[in-house]
Structures are given as C-alpha cells and as structure tokens.
Design a protein around this motif. Structure first.
Motif, short mmCIF file in Angstrom:
data_model
loop_
_atom_site.label_atom_id
_atom_site.label_comp_id
_atom_site.label_asym_id
_atom_site.label_seq_id
_atom_site.Cartn_x
_atom_site.Cartn_y
_atom_site.Cartn_z
N TRP A 1 41.37 41.14 41.00
CA TRP A 1 40.09 42.05 41.94
C TRP A 1 39.45 41.03 43.38
O TRP A 1 39.37 41.06 43.58
N PRO B 1 36.43 46.45 40.24
CA PRO B 1 37.30 46.69 41.49
C PRO B 1 36.62 46.58 42.93
O PRO B 1 35.76 46.23 42.97
N HIS B 2 37.90 46.43 44.16
CA HIS B 2 37.51 45.81 45.17
C HIS B 2 38.66 47.42 45.91
O HIS B 2 39.31 47.16 45.91
N ILE C 1 41.31 40.06 45.94
CA ILE C 1 41.27 41.41 46.41
C ILE C 1 40.10 41.33 47.38
O ILE C 1 39.76 41.11 48.40
N SER D 1 44.80 49.36 46.04
CA SER D 1 43.66 49.41 45.02
C SER D 1 44.06 50.27 44.15
O SER D 1 43.63 49.79 42.47
N THR E 1 40.45 48.17 49.52
CA THR E 1 41.86 47.35 49.73
C THR E 1 42.00 48.36 51.36
O THR E 1 42.89 49.02 51.12
#
Length: 422
Positions: free
Chosen positions: A334, A378-379, A337, A388, A381
């Motif tokens: 993460w 989380p990010h 990302i 993701s 994408t």
C-alpha cells in the motif's frame, strides 16, 4: 471555627481522616461509609476514641464510620452543619475536581479546534490525529491548553501547504510564520510538523530521530532541508554539452554508471531533458542491476528511492517538460501504491508490470513464497482497479526485488528507447 472542632479533628492524629474526607468531597462523593487506616499508631487510635467517645476496636488497623463522625459533630455542637462543613472549616474550600476536569477537557478541545477544522478535509491524517491524542505529544510539548492552542493553530496553517511541490524548509517557515527558524530541529512545532510529514508519507509517526530520517520524511512531502541533502538516482539519461549537469549525464551514460543528481544541480539546470521513454522504479537495486547488466546500453531509468524527494520531482518535471513519457513499477504494497499515485498525478505514466496480472504472476512464483503479509491503509489503483482488489484479497506484499528478473528482461528487450513497452 469552634475550639471543640479544632480539638476533635484539628490535630495531627486526625489529619488522615480529614484528608480522606476532603478527597472524597473533591471527587463529588458523599462523606459516608467506613474509612480504614492500616498500621494506626496509639495516638491516632486515642484521638478517634476521644472523637467518638468509645473504644475504637483492636488490631493494627483503625476503621472509622464517617456517618458516626458526622452525627457526633452535629449532636455535640462542634460543627452543627456536619462533617463536610467541618472539613471546609479546617482545610479551606474544597475543590470540585469533576468540574475542573470538565473545564480542562473543554479547554483542550478548544485548543484543537482550528487544527480539527483543517483535518476534517484531510482524511489521510485521521490516524495521525488519533496518535496525537493517544500519545499525548501535544500535552507534553505545550504544557497547558493556551500554549497548545498557539502551537496547533500554527499546524493548522502549515498542513494545507503539505505536500509541497518543492521548497526549502527555511523558506516555507518564513512564508507561513515570518520566521525562517520556526521549523528548526528541537522546537515543539518542528517535532509536531515532522510527525505530520511522516504521516503524509506513509511512514511511522515517530521516526528513529536521525538527521537522515528527518531529511527523508520532509523530502517526501516536497520540503528539503538543503539543496544537497535531496538527490535523485538515475541511469542512462541523455545529457548535453552546454550545462554542467548535462555534461555529467553524458559522462555517466557513456560509462554506463548510475548518476546521483542533487537538488542544487537540478535547480541550476533550467533546460528540459529530452529522453523519450523513461522507466521509473522505486528501489535502487533495480538501477544497480540494470547498470551491471547493460552498462551504456541501458535505457533511461529514474529511481524514486521510496517516497520521491524534491530532487526526484525536479528531475521528473524536467523530463516531462522535454516531452518524455514514463513507465512505472514499484513495490506491490500500500505504501508503494501511494507513491505510484503521487507520481501518476504529477507526471502521468503507463504501468510497467504494475497491474493485477503482474501482481498475480508475482505472488504465484516460487520466489514470492517468502513475501510478507500486506499491511497498511489501502489505496485505489485508478490505472487498474483490479490491482487494488487483488491486493486486498491476496493480502501479500511483493517487493520490487522479487520481480527483478522480469524487469531486466523488459529493459533488455527495449531497443533504442522507441517507447515500446514489453
């Protein structure tokens, strides 16, 4: 205050009893029920017997009924208003700790008001805000709510400026606070601001305290401590014969060696750099391996070394101004990302084995068996929404080194930097 009250409760032998009652009253509790003194002295026991007019039991501990004390004081006329009033007469007004705590808590909430108004629009800093509360960093740094309000109001002014495209820390402090030394190391504001910079960079809020760690944290949000401490690693970039930086790039490319460019050099290089397709990686091991493998034949590569420094941003801007296109690869975690998103927003790029298919292939290989579990926030994408989702489902971190062979294969297949992505 009557002499009788002073005689019954005003001496040193009964001070423990008065103090116990005072503490109860401060906390809003009634002066009733028993209180016990362990290892009571003979003088303390005789004082209680004089107060109650009876034997005070046997044993080492001494137990006293506050209800009985209250009745004795009222009925004897020593204090007709009772035990609570007697404590006030003997020790002065009783503090209302509950009210004091409520007022203090409200004062601290008000101290954070301006900062919280800014953070309402910065959800990425919510964890940092909770960390401030849990660790008590602000309370330790400021001491009281009034001092904290001054400190936090300054933070509220600073945070909208971060991340910054590129600025020296002294200039940032001068522009915001009219004091070039406001963010100098050792000041409470500097410590608080550095923890926020770490949060925005995806780093632990409290770092290891070294000068290098501080430089990297600030650099990740576009703030450099000086023009020499921020630098970028590159390989195979074309140069020119007209500028000092251009001549350095020409020499490094001819030798097939990686080149470190400082922010100072890049600030003094004003002309765009024309390099065609430039591959961006996150880890220096990719650059080192490419230099070993291809030497002078290596196509252009720029390494972010984690969160891009001000020097990285400056070089990418010069390349973009020269019409370069970018292909990006980074760690499948993460943090990686987050870095990829930042670079994509700044200069745009095409994925270089950095999509869901590449991720699934990487974790299916035998080399990925030692990969660590995925952690962090989380990010999205946006270049591949499936990436993701796959990372969240698989929850496995794949570092760039694990796919080094595939990356080198791509570099080997690229001929003349014609912009073709394998």
């Amino acid at each position: 205050m009557s002499e009788r009250l002073e005689r019954l409760l005003g001496g040193p032998e009964t001070s423990w009893l008065v103090e116990r009652v005072r503490r109860r009253l401060e906390r809003g509790r009634s002066p009733s029920g028993p209180v016990t003194l362990s290892a009571a002295t003979a003088e303390q026991r005789r004082a209680i017997e004089r107060l109650l007019g009876r034997r005070a039991g046997i044993g080492s501990s001494l137990s006293v009924s506050l209800d009985e004390v209250d009745r004795v004081l009222r009925s004897s006329g020593a204090c007709p208003e009772g035990l609570a009033a007697a404590v006030v007469l003997l020790r002065g007004p009783v503090r209302n700790l509950e009210q004091e705590n409520a007022l203090r808590d409200e004062a601290w909430r008000e101290a954070f008001a301006e900062l919280d108004a800014v953070l309402a629009h910065r959800p990425e800093l919510s964890g940092w805000r909770s960390w401030l509360e849990v660790t008590g960093l602000v309370r330790r740094s400021a001491g009281d709510p009034d001092e904290a309000r001054i400190l936090l109001d300054k933070m509220a002014v600073l945070l909208p400026q971060l991340p910054h495209p590129s600025i020296p820390i002294g200039r940032l402090a001068a522009e915001i606070y009219r004091d070039a030394h406001a963010l100098d190391e050792g000041k409470p504001l500097a410590a608080l601001a550095l923890s926020a910079a770490r949060s925005l960079s995806g780093l632990p809020y409290a770092g290891d305290g070294t000068a290098d760690a501080r430089r990297k944290a600030w650099a990740a949000v576009g703030v450099h401590l000086d023009d020499l401490s921020s630098y970028v690693l590159c390989l195979g970039l074309p140069g020119d014969d007209d500028t000092p930086t251009g001549r350095m790039l020409v020499a490094a490319q001819a030798a097939g060696e990686p080149c470190l460019l400082t922010l100072r050099q890049l600030h003094r290089h004003e002309s765009p750099i024309r390099a065609g397709l430039v591959r961006i990686c996150e880890n220096p091991v990719v650059v080192a391996a490419a230099a070993d493998e291809f030497g002078p034949r290596c196509p252009p590569v720029v390494c972010t070394r984690g969160r891009p420094s001000a020097a990285v941003w400056r070089l990418l801007d010069l390349l973009a101004a020269g019409g370069s296109e970018f292909a990006y690869h980074g760690d499948f975690d993460w943090g990686g990302i987050g870095i990829a998103n930042a670079v994509r927003e700044r200069v745009g790029w095409r994925p270089w084995r950095y999509d869901a298919l590449a991720y699934e292939a990487a974790i299916s290989s035998a080399r990925a068996l030692s990969a660590t579990p995925l952690s962090g926030r989380p990010h999205a994408t946006p270049w591949d929404s499936e990436l993701s989702a796959a990372m969240a489902r698989r929850a496995v971190r794949v570092e760039e080194e694990m796919v080094l062979g595939e990356l080198l294969t791509d570099l080997a297949a690229e001929s003349g930097n014609d912009g073709t992505l394998p």
